[in-house]
Design an enzyme around this catalytic site. Structure first.
Site, PDB file in Angstrom:
ATOM      1  N   ASP A 105       0.828  -1.207   0.000  1.00 33.83           N
ATOM      2  CA  ASP A 105       0.000   0.000   0.000  1.00 33.83           C
ATOM      3  C   ASP A 105       0.864   1.259   0.000  1.00 33.83           C
ATOM      4  O   ASP A 105       2.021   1.219   0.429  1.00 33.83           O
ATOM      5  CB  ASP A 105      -0.873   0.059   1.265  1.00 33.83           C
ATOM      6  CG  ASP A 105      -1.781  -1.151   1.382  1.00 33.83           C
ATOM      7  OD1 ASP A 105      -2.159  -1.705   0.348  1.00 33.83           O
ATOM      8  OD2 ASP A 105      -2.092  -1.518   2.533  1.00 33.83           O
TER       9      ASP A 105
HETATM   10  N1  URA Z   1      -1.264  -6.068   3.780  1.00 32.99           N
HETATM   11  C1  URA Z   1      -1.689  -4.806   3.892  1.00 32.99           C
HETATM   12  O1  URA Z   1      -2.668  -4.539   4.578  1.00 32.99           O
HETATM   13  N2  URA Z   1      -1.000  -3.851   3.264  1.00 32.99           N
HETATM   14  C2  URA Z   1       0.099  -4.093   2.528  1.00 32.99           C
HETATM   15  O2  URA Z   1       0.682  -3.168   1.972  1.00 32.99           O
HETATM   16  C3  URA Z   1       0.515  -5.413   2.411  1.00 32.99           C
HETATM   17  C4  URA Z   1      -0.164  -6.390   3.043  1.00 32.99           C
END
Ligand code: URA
Length: 242
Positions: A105
């Site tokens: 993310d």
């Molecule tokens: N899980 C998440 O919530 N965010 C990420 O970036 C990767 C795995």
């Protein structure tokens, strides 16, 4: 594998081997930013950066394997419709395009592999290979045994139940917890959703490992090429040696 510079240049479509030798003699060729005037000079086409007259020589079959310690505030995509910085903005001076494998993310940091090897992408991201991904998270509140058990049993998120996951308490800090979470799925914002579902919203999230590959001493925003043994390990995920 090490090969003669003019051979790699010729096979990358620069010119004939003889012409490439002349270019090297004429001082027009750099390898990793160093001027090379000796035609027999040995290069590794998968690692070394070759330039002729300042232009990077691209080799179409050259596979690149890169490990980036992604900072918060970059998106894991080649382009962003809102003009935000992408992880590719952090990778400079490479001879071929690479693509992020899987995603982190915008607000997640840590280990991200980039490559132009589609087979590797498949092995790392396909659920059938069950590759473990480990995240270090700072979460609100104090995590306890029941939370760990919920992770082991699977958690209902929206319309699915997560596969068994591992949560290990590293320490408590000012009423919050630092935990290591290992999952082998990769659904959208999965770790954040799992933590929220047990009442421990994530404050900070960093991926620290994919399978046996870890960040080591790589600083935030820095990248390095994966070593031969790391690439070999990743290619062997699922058991078929290539
Ligand atoms: N899980 C998440 O919530 N965010 C990420 O970036 C990767 C795995």
């Amino acid at each position: 594998m090490e090969e003669r510079l003019q051979k790699v240049m010729a096979e990358s479509g620069v010119a004939s081997r003889r012409k490439c030798e002349e270019m090297i003699f004429a001082g027009r060729v750099k390898v990793n930013d160093v001027l090379i005037t000796e035609p027999g000079y040995k290069v590794d086409r998968d690692k070394d950066l070759i330039e002729v007259d300042g232009n990077i020589v691209k080799s179409f079959d050259k596979k690149l394997y890169i490990l980036l310690n992604k900072p918060v505030g970059y998106i894991t995509s080649v382009k962003d419709q809102f003009g935000r910085p992408t992880v590719l903005d952090l990778i400079n001076g490479i001879s071929n395009r690479v693509f992020p494998i899987g995603r982190l993310d915008y607000d997640t940091e840590g280990l991200l592999i980039l490559s132009n090897d589609g087979e590797l992408t498949y092995r790392i991201t396909h659920p059938k290979y069950n590759t473990n991904k480990t995240y270090r998270a700072l979460v609100h509140g104090e995590v306890d045994r029941d939370d760990i058990e919920s992770f082991e049993k699977g958690i209902t998120i929206e319309d699915y139940v997560t596969a068994p996951a591992e949560m290990k308490i590293i320490k408590y800090a000012k009423g919050n917890s630092i935990v290591d979470i290992t999952i082998h799925e990769g659904r959208n914002r999965q770790v954040r959703k799992m933590c929220s579902a047990i009442g421990h919203d994530i404050i900070r999230l960093k991926r620290i490992r994919i399978g046996e590959i870890s960040l080591g001493g790589l600083k935030t925003g820095e990248w390095r090429y994966l070593s031969d043994s790391e690439v070999k390990y990743l290619k062997n995920i699922g058991g078929i040696m290539k």
